[in-house]
Design a protein around this motif. Structure first.
Motif, PDB file in Angstrom:
ATOM      1  N   TYR A   1       0.832  -1.197   0.000  1.00 35.57           N
ATOM      2  CA  TYR A   1       0.000   0.000   0.000  1.00 35.57           C
ATOM      3  C   TYR A   1       0.872   1.255   0.000  1.00 35.57           C
TER       4      TYR A   1
ATOM      5  N   ASN B   1      -1.921  -0.994  -6.515  1.00 31.18           N
ATOM      6  CA  ASN B   1      -3.382  -0.871  -6.476  1.00 31.18           C
ATOM      7  C   ASN B   1      -4.009  -2.052  -5.733  1.00 31.18           C
TER       8      ASN B   1
ATOM      9  N   MET C   1      -5.842   0.857   4.981  1.00 29.67           N
ATOM     10  CA  MET C   1      -6.028   2.200   4.444  1.00 29.67           C
ATOM     11  C   MET C   1      -6.187   3.229   5.563  1.00 29.67           C
ATOM     12  N   HIS C   2      -7.009   2.928   6.544  1.00 26.63           N
ATOM     13  CA  HIS C   2      -7.166   3.925   7.606  1.00 26.63           C
ATOM     14  C   HIS C   2      -5.999   3.892   8.586  1.00 26.63           C
TER      15      HIS C   2
ATOM     16  N   LYS D   1     -13.701   7.969   4.751  1.00 27.04           N
ATOM     17  CA  LYS D   1     -12.868   7.475   3.650  1.00 27.04           C
ATOM     18  C   LYS D   1     -12.134   8.591   2.922  1.00 27.04           C
ATOM     19  N   ASP D   2     -12.693   9.789   2.944  1.00 27.88           N
ATOM     20  CA  ASP D   2     -12.003  10.912   2.307  1.00 27.88           C
ATOM     21  C   ASP D   2     -10.699  11.229   3.034  1.00 27.88           C
TER      22      ASP D   2
ATOM     23  N   TRP E   1      -8.829   8.987   4.515  1.00 32.88           N
ATOM     24  CA  TRP E   1      -7.887   7.907   4.168  1.00 32.88           C
ATOM     25  C   TRP E   1      -7.054   8.309   2.962  1.00 32.88           C
ATOM     26  N   LYS E   2      -7.709   8.956   2.029  1.00 31.16           N
ATOM     27  CA  LYS E   2      -7.046   9.325   0.774  1.00 31.16           C
ATOM     28  C   LYS E   2      -5.943  10.356   0.975  1.00 31.16           C
TER      29      LYS E   2
ATOM     30  N   SER F   1      -3.551  10.147   3.159  1.00 26.29           N
ATOM     31  CA  SER F   1      -2.374   9.570   3.821  1.00 26.29           C
ATOM     32  C   SER F   1      -1.081   9.929   3.108  1.00 26.29           C
ATOM     33  N   LYS F   2      -1.140  10.153   1.812  1.00 29.20           N
ATOM     34  CA  LYS F   2       0.062  10.524   1.050  1.00 29.20           C
ATOM     35  C   LYS F   2       0.365  12.021   1.147  1.00 29.20           C
TER      36      LYS F   2
END
Length: 103
Positions: A11, A16, A43-44, A82-83, A85-86, A88-89
């Motif tokens: 991840y 993907n 992811m979280h 979930k927004d 989570w995105k 994290s980068k």
């Protein structure tokens, strides 16, 4: 622990979800349903890890980081949004989003 580290590593380097699922199924024999659950969990967790790391790099002490995470309810927010989570980068944006939602 090996499966968790495998997912986290894949991840982290941007593999993907479908490819992660394929690798986990092939090398660990994990069912598709379990793979999906583990990927969502990672992811979280990745977002939480990156936020903590960002705070550390900003000079926050471990106590300050813990206080920030508790006072902003960052763990719960990240786990359920979930927004977030995105982000994290981009931990600076994650930091701002968590902080903004606390006001």
């Amino acid at each position: 622990m090996g499966i968790t580290n495998t997912i986290a590593a894949l991840y982290d380097v941007g593999v993907n979800d479908e490819e992660i699922a394929r690798v986990l199924n092939k090398f660990w024999g994990i069912s598709s349903r379990e793979v999906d659950e583990r990927i969502l969990f990672e992811m979280h967790n990745a977002a939480k890890r990156e936020l903590r790391h960002y705070l550390k790099m900003q000079g926050y002490s471990d106590v300050d980081i813990q206080h920030f995470m508790i006072s902003t309810k960052a763990d719960a927010k990240i786990s359920h949004d979930k927004d977030l989570w995105k982000l994290s980068k981009t931990p600076e944006k994650l930091f701002k989003a968590v902080k903004k939602e606390s006001k």
